[in-house]
Scaffold this motif. Structure first.
Motif, PDB file in Angstrom:
ATOM      1  N   ILE A 263       0.842  -1.209   0.000  1.00 24.94           N
ATOM      2  CA  ILE A 263       0.000   0.000   0.000  1.00 24.94           C
ATOM      3  C   ILE A 263       0.878   1.260   0.000  1.00 24.94           C
ATOM      4  O   ILE A 263       0.492   2.314   0.491  1.00 24.94           O
ATOM      5  CB  ILE A 263      -0.960  -0.001   1.210  1.00 24.94           C
ATOM      6  N   ASP A 264       2.124   1.109  -0.524  1.00 26.83           N
ATOM      7  CA  ASP A 264       3.047   2.224  -0.719  1.00 26.83           C
ATOM      8  C   ASP A 264       3.440   2.893   0.609  1.00 26.83           C
ATOM      9  O   ASP A 264       3.641   4.101   0.674  1.00 26.83           O
ATOM     10  CB  ASP A 264       2.446   3.266  -1.672  1.00 26.83           C
ATOM     11  N   LEU A 265       3.515   2.110   1.667  1.00 26.13           N
ATOM     12  CA  LEU A 265       3.957   2.627   2.960  1.00 26.13           C
ATOM     13  C   LEU A 265       5.227   1.905   3.389  1.00 26.13           C
ATOM     14  O   LEU A 265       5.532   0.814   2.910  1.00 26.13           O
ATOM     15  CB  LEU A 265       2.870   2.447   4.027  1.00 26.13           C
ATOM     16  N   LYS A 266       5.940   2.540   4.318  1.00 25.15           N
ATOM     17  CA  LYS A 266       7.225   1.998   4.732  1.00 25.15           C
ATOM     18  C   LYS A 266       7.564   2.475   6.132  1.00 25.15           C
ATOM     19  O   LYS A 266       7.264   3.612   6.508  1.00 25.15           O
ATOM     20  CB  LYS A 266       8.301   2.465   3.745  1.00 25.15           C
ATOM     21  N   LEU A 267       8.195   1.579   6.926  1.00 28.27           N
ATOM     22  CA  LEU A 267       8.732   1.969   8.229  1.00 28.27           C
ATOM     23  C   LEU A 267      10.179   2.384   8.060  1.00 28.27           C
ATOM     24  O   LEU A 267      10.932   1.736   7.336  1.00 28.27           O
ATOM     25  CB  LEU A 267       8.653   0.802   9.218  1.00 28.27           C
ATOM     26  N   GLU A 268      10.543   3.471   8.713  1.00 31.34           N
ATOM     27  CA  GLU A 268      11.913   3.993   8.604  1.00 31.34           C
ATOM     28  C   GLU A 268      12.390   4.438   9.973  1.00 31.34           C
ATOM     29  O   GLU A 268      11.590   4.848  10.827  1.00 31.34           O
ATOM     30  CB  GLU A 268      11.940   5.170   7.627  1.00 31.34           C
ATOM     31  N   GLU A 269      13.688   4.304  10.220  1.00 37.96           N
ATOM     32  CA  GLU A 269      14.303   4.797  11.449  1.00 37.96           C
ATOM     33  C   GLU A 269      15.288   5.904  11.107  1.00 37.96           C
ATOM     34  O   GLU A 269      16.166   5.712  10.262  1.00 37.96           O
ATOM     35  CB  GLU A 269      15.041   3.668  12.182  1.00 37.96           C
ATOM     36  N   LEU A 270      15.134   7.046  11.752  1.00 37.54           N
ATOM     37  CA  LEU A 270      16.047   8.170  11.563  1.00 37.54           C
ATOM     38  C   LEU A 270      16.628   8.561  12.915  1.00 37.54           C
ATOM     39  O   LEU A 270      15.901   8.684  13.902  1.00 37.54           O
ATOM     40  CB  LEU A 270      15.319   9.368  10.936  1.00 37.54           C
ATOM     41  N   SER A 271      17.944   8.750  12.960  1.00 40.74           N
ATOM     42  CA  SER A 271      18.591   9.074  14.223  1.00 40.74           C
ATOM     43  C   SER A 271      18.736  10.580  14.390  1.00 40.74           C
ATOM     44  O   SER A 271      18.929  11.324  13.426  1.00 40.74           O
ATOM     45  CB  SER A 271      19.974   8.412  14.292  1.00 40.74           C
ATOM     46  N   ILE A 272      18.635  11.003  15.623  1.00 43.37           N
ATOM     47  CA  ILE A 272      18.835  12.412  15.983  1.00 43.37           C
ATOM     48  C   ILE A 272      20.250  12.572  16.510  1.00 43.37           C
ATOM     49  O   ILE A 272      20.633  11.938  17.502  1.00 43.37           O
ATOM     50  CB  ILE A 272      17.814  12.852  17.053  1.00 43.37           C
ATOM     51  N   LEU A 274      23.802  15.384  17.159  1.00 41.29           N
ATOM     52  CA  LEU A 274      24.069  16.744  17.649  1.00 41.29           C
ATOM     53  C   LEU A 274      23.910  17.796  16.559  1.00 41.29           C
ATOM     54  O   LEU A 274      23.499  18.930  16.818  1.00 41.29           O
ATOM     55  CB  LEU A 274      25.484  16.818  18.236  1.00 41.29           C
ATOM     56  N   ASN A 275      24.240  17.430  15.306  1.00 44.76           N
ATOM     57  CA  ASN A 275      24.135  18.408  14.215  1.00 44.76           C
ATOM     58  C   ASN A 275      22.768  18.363  13.526  1.00 44.76           C
ATOM     59  O   ASN A 275      22.567  19.001  12.489  1.00 44.76           O
ATOM     60  CB  ASN A 275      25.243  18.173  13.178  1.00 44.76           C
ATOM     61  N   SER A 276      21.846  17.611  14.087  1.00 46.22           N
ATOM     62  CA  SER A 276      20.515  17.539  13.504  1.00 46.22           C
ATOM     63  C   SER A 276      19.739  18.824  13.787  1.00 46.22           C
ATOM     64  O   SER A 276      19.831  19.390  14.882  1.00 46.22           O
ATOM     65  CB  SER A 276      19.747  16.343  14.085  1.00 46.22           C
ATOM     66  N   PRO A 277      18.965  19.307  12.828  1.00 45.24           N
ATOM     67  CA  PRO A 277      18.180  20.529  13.062  1.00 45.24           C
ATOM     68  C   PRO A 277      17.052  20.323  14.071  1.00 45.24           C
ATOM     69  O   PRO A 277      16.460  21.303  14.539  1.00 45.24           O
ATOM     70  CB  PRO A 277      17.622  20.857  11.672  1.00 45.24           C
ATOM     71  N   PHE A 278      16.789  19.077  14.428  1.00 50.40           N
ATOM     72  CA  PHE A 278      15.671  18.815  15.334  1.00 50.40           C
ATOM     73  C   PHE A 278      16.110  18.463  16.753  1.00 50.40           C
ATOM     74  O   PHE A 278      15.261  18.173  17.600  1.00 50.40           O
ATOM     75  CB  PHE A 278      14.808  17.675  14.775  1.00 50.40           C
ATOM     76  N   VAL A 279      17.423  18.451  17.022  1.00 48.74           N
ATOM     77  CA  VAL A 279      17.889  18.113  18.355  1.00 48.74           C
ATOM     78  C   VAL A 279      17.449  19.196  19.338  1.00 48.74           C
ATOM     79  O   VAL A 279      17.499  20.395  19.036  1.00 48.74           O
ATOM     80  CB  VAL A 279      19.424  17.926  18.374  1.00 48.74           C
ATOM     81  N   ASN A 280      16.948  18.756  20.484  1.00 52.67           N
ATOM     82  CA  ASN A 280      16.436  19.647  21.531  1.00 52.67           C
ATOM     83  C   ASN A 280      15.235  20.476  21.059  1.00 52.67           C
ATOM     84  O   ASN A 280      14.977  21.569  21.587  1.00 52.67           O
ATOM     85  CB  ASN A 280      17.538  20.583  22.067  1.00 52.67           C
ATOM     86  N   HIS A 312       3.041  15.873  20.661  1.00 55.39           N
ATOM     87  CA  HIS A 312       3.669  16.863  19.773  1.00 55.39           C
ATOM     88  C   HIS A 312       4.715  17.692  20.511  1.00 55.39           C
ATOM     89  O   HIS A 312       5.621  18.239  19.882  1.00 55.39           O
ATOM     90  CB  HIS A 312       2.596  17.793  19.184  1.00 55.39           C
ATOM     91  N   SER A 313       4.614  17.769  21.832  1.00 54.42           N
ATOM     92  CA  SER A 313       5.557  18.587  22.603  1.00 54.42           C
ATOM     93  C   SER A 313       6.783  17.799  23.063  1.00 54.42           C
ATOM     94  O   SER A 313       7.656  18.346  23.735  1.00 54.42           O
ATOM     95  CB  SER A 313       4.845  19.174  23.833  1.00 54.42           C
ATOM     96  N   PHE A 314       6.852  16.520  22.701  1.00 53.77           N
ATOM     97  CA  PHE A 314       7.984  15.693  23.117  1.00 53.77           C
ATOM     98  C   PHE A 314       9.281  16.272  22.553  1.00 53.77           C
ATOM     99  O   PHE A 314       9.388  16.549  21.355  1.00 53.77           O
ATOM    100  CB  PHE A 314       7.799  14.256  22.637  1.00 53.77           C
ATOM    101  N   ILE A 315      10.285  16.471  23.409  1.00 55.06           N
ATOM    102  CA  ILE A 315      11.556  17.067  22.999  1.00 55.06           C
ATOM    103  C   ILE A 315      12.518  15.974  22.562  1.00 55.06           C
ATOM    104  O   ILE A 315      12.794  15.031  23.310  1.00 55.06           O
ATOM    105  CB  ILE A 315      12.184  17.889  24.150  1.00 55.06           C
ATOM    106  N   LEU A 316      13.021  16.117  21.354  1.00 51.75           N
ATOM    107  CA  LEU A 316      13.973  15.147  20.815  1.00 51.75           C
ATOM    108  C   LEU A 316      15.373  15.415  21.362  1.00 51.75           C
ATOM    109  O   LEU A 316      15.805  16.575  21.435  1.00 51.75           O
ATOM    110  CB  LEU A 316      13.993  15.217  19.291  1.00 51.75           C
ATOM    111  N   GLN A 317      16.067  14.362  21.737  1.00 52.71           N
ATOM    112  CA  GLN A 317      17.403  14.473  22.306  1.00 52.71           C
ATOM    113  C   GLN A 317      18.429  13.800  21.401  1.00 52.71           C
ATOM    114  O   GLN A 317      18.091  12.944  20.570  1.00 52.71           O
ATOM    115  CB  GLN A 317      17.438  13.832  23.704  1.00 52.71           C
ATOM    116  N   ASP A 318      19.684  14.187  21.580  1.00 49.18           N
ATOM    117  CA  ASP A 318      20.778  13.551  20.851  1.00 49.18           C
ATOM    118  C   ASP A 318      20.804  12.057  21.186  1.00 49.18           C
ATOM    119  O   ASP A 318      20.786  11.670  22.353  1.00 49.18           O
ATOM    120  CB  ASP A 318      22.103  14.203  21.251  1.00 49.18           C
ATOM    121  N   GLY A 319      20.829  11.217  20.175  1.00 51.10           N
ATOM    122  CA  GLY A 319      20.841   9.771  20.371  1.00 51.10           C
ATOM    123  C   GLY A 319      19.492   9.120  20.222  1.00 51.10           C
ATOM    124  O   GLY A 319      19.399   7.880  20.155  1.00 51.10           O
TER     125      GLY A 319
END
Length: 352
Positions: A263-272, A274-280, A312-319
């Motif tokens: 059905i054109d869907l996929k599971l993916e894992e992306l790591s956060i 220190l240089n990620s724009p979404f860290v913290n 939605h307010s969960f803060i992403l951390q390094d690692g």
């Protein structure tokens, strides 16, 4: 060039031919069979018992000289091939061990499997199918031989031994699985591994439900209870037979992503990182950046804890590792646009 086995066989054949030919030669000079055979043996091996009969004719002397040269040479050739065969086996074994150690030393982010019993064999097969590097540790020579025949990287020894774990590259490993049927050994291995590598993700097997807490305290990130899983599976077959049948058929090759791909869907894992724009930053910013291309299913934190359906307010951390469900073509583009590392394992051509 002849192999050591071929050399040994050729030497034995030549020696037997010399003995038979020389015995017949002496018999042609009028000697009986026993005297002829005895003369050949004491001549070839040079035991010095003296001649049975006088060697007083040129023909007999030439025959005896040929027996000495041919018999001794063939015997030495056969013995040399035999010892070469033994030596080559030891050398090949040593070279194979060195080659395997070099391959293990070159591994990064690999899996260490402690125990090659029934669970270990299944786990190793699945990891090999997914092309995920791994090392097997076991102290049973028969199981080690089985793993060696499969072409796996193996170490024979006690998985609770720090030296063995260091040799297996525990400092550079990503996962360690201890799947021994002995709970006490699994706890001890978990303690030792956690002490050697605080960032290691440890998945441990437990036989008794009461062991789960001990394994967690010892440092295991995840504890698998085969008996509990089996019982739950049976209960699901009884209480939800239609759903279980559907999933079994859809798995086909026991791969969830293959079902989603239909059905054109996929599971993916992306790591956060220190240089990620979404860290913290809150998860909502990642969702905005994705422009509706995916749904965040869960967050696996650095300590191994998994947060399902994070707010939605969960803060992403390094690692942290973000598990996404989205369209197959959109997820890689999102990862490239924000320079995010895809950390999932490839399973039969599919990325998790």
């Amino acid at each position: 060039m002849l192999s050591s086995l071929q050399r040994t066989a050729l030497g034995i054949i030549f020696f037997l031919a010399t003995v038979v030919g020389a015995t017949v030669g002496y018999m042609l000079y009028g000697w009986n069979f026993l005297d002829s055979f005895y003369q050949v043996i004491i001549t070839v091996f040079g035991v010095g018992f003296g001649e049975i009969r006088p060697i007083n004719t040129p023909g007999l002397r030439i025959l005896t000289i040929l027996v000495i040269i041919c018999g001794t040479s063939s015997a030495v050739y056969a013995v040399g091939g035999f010892f070469q065969m033994i030596t080559e086996g030891q050398i090949n074994k040593a070279l194979a061990s060195r080659r395997m150690n070099r391959e293990i030393e070159s591994l990064r982010d690999h899996v260490i499997i402690c125990g090659y019993g029934r669970l270990g064999q299944i786990l190793a097969r699945k990891l090999q199918e997914s092309q995920q590097p791994f090392v097997v540790i076991d102290n049973n020579s028969d199981r080690i031989l089985q793993a060696e025949e499969k072409g796996y990287l193996i170490l024979e020894g006690n998985a609770a031994d720090e030296n063995i774990l260091h040799t297996a590259g525990i400092q550079k490993a990503r996962y360690l699985t201890t799947v021994l049927p002995d709970d006490a050994l699994n706890v001890f291995i978990t303690l030792t591994a956690r002490e050697l590598n605080s960032n290691l993700i440890i998945i441990a097997r437990g036989e008794l439900p009461s062991t789960e807490k001990k394994l967690k305290l010892a440092g295991a990130n995840q504890v698998i209870l085969p008996a509990t899983i089996g019982a739950e599976r049976m209960a699901q077959m009884i209480t939800h037979p239609a759903a279980i049948d559907f999933l079994d058929e859809a798995e086909g090759r026991r791969n969830l992503n293959e079902l989603l791909a239909q059905i054109d869907l996929k599971l993916e894992e992306l790591s956060i990182t220190l240089n990620s724009p979404f860290v913290n930053r809150p998860i909502s910013e990642m969702e905005i950046g994705g422009q509706g291309a995916f749904v965040i299913v869960a967050i696996r934190q650095l300590d191994g804890k998994t947060v399902l359906h994070p707010s939605h307010s969960f803060i992403l951390q390094d690692g942290d590792t973000v598990i996404l469900l989205g369209h197959e073509g959109d997820l890689p583009q999102f990862a490239r646009r924000f320079s995010m590392k895809r950390t999932g394992l490839t399973y039969r051509g599919t990325t998790f």
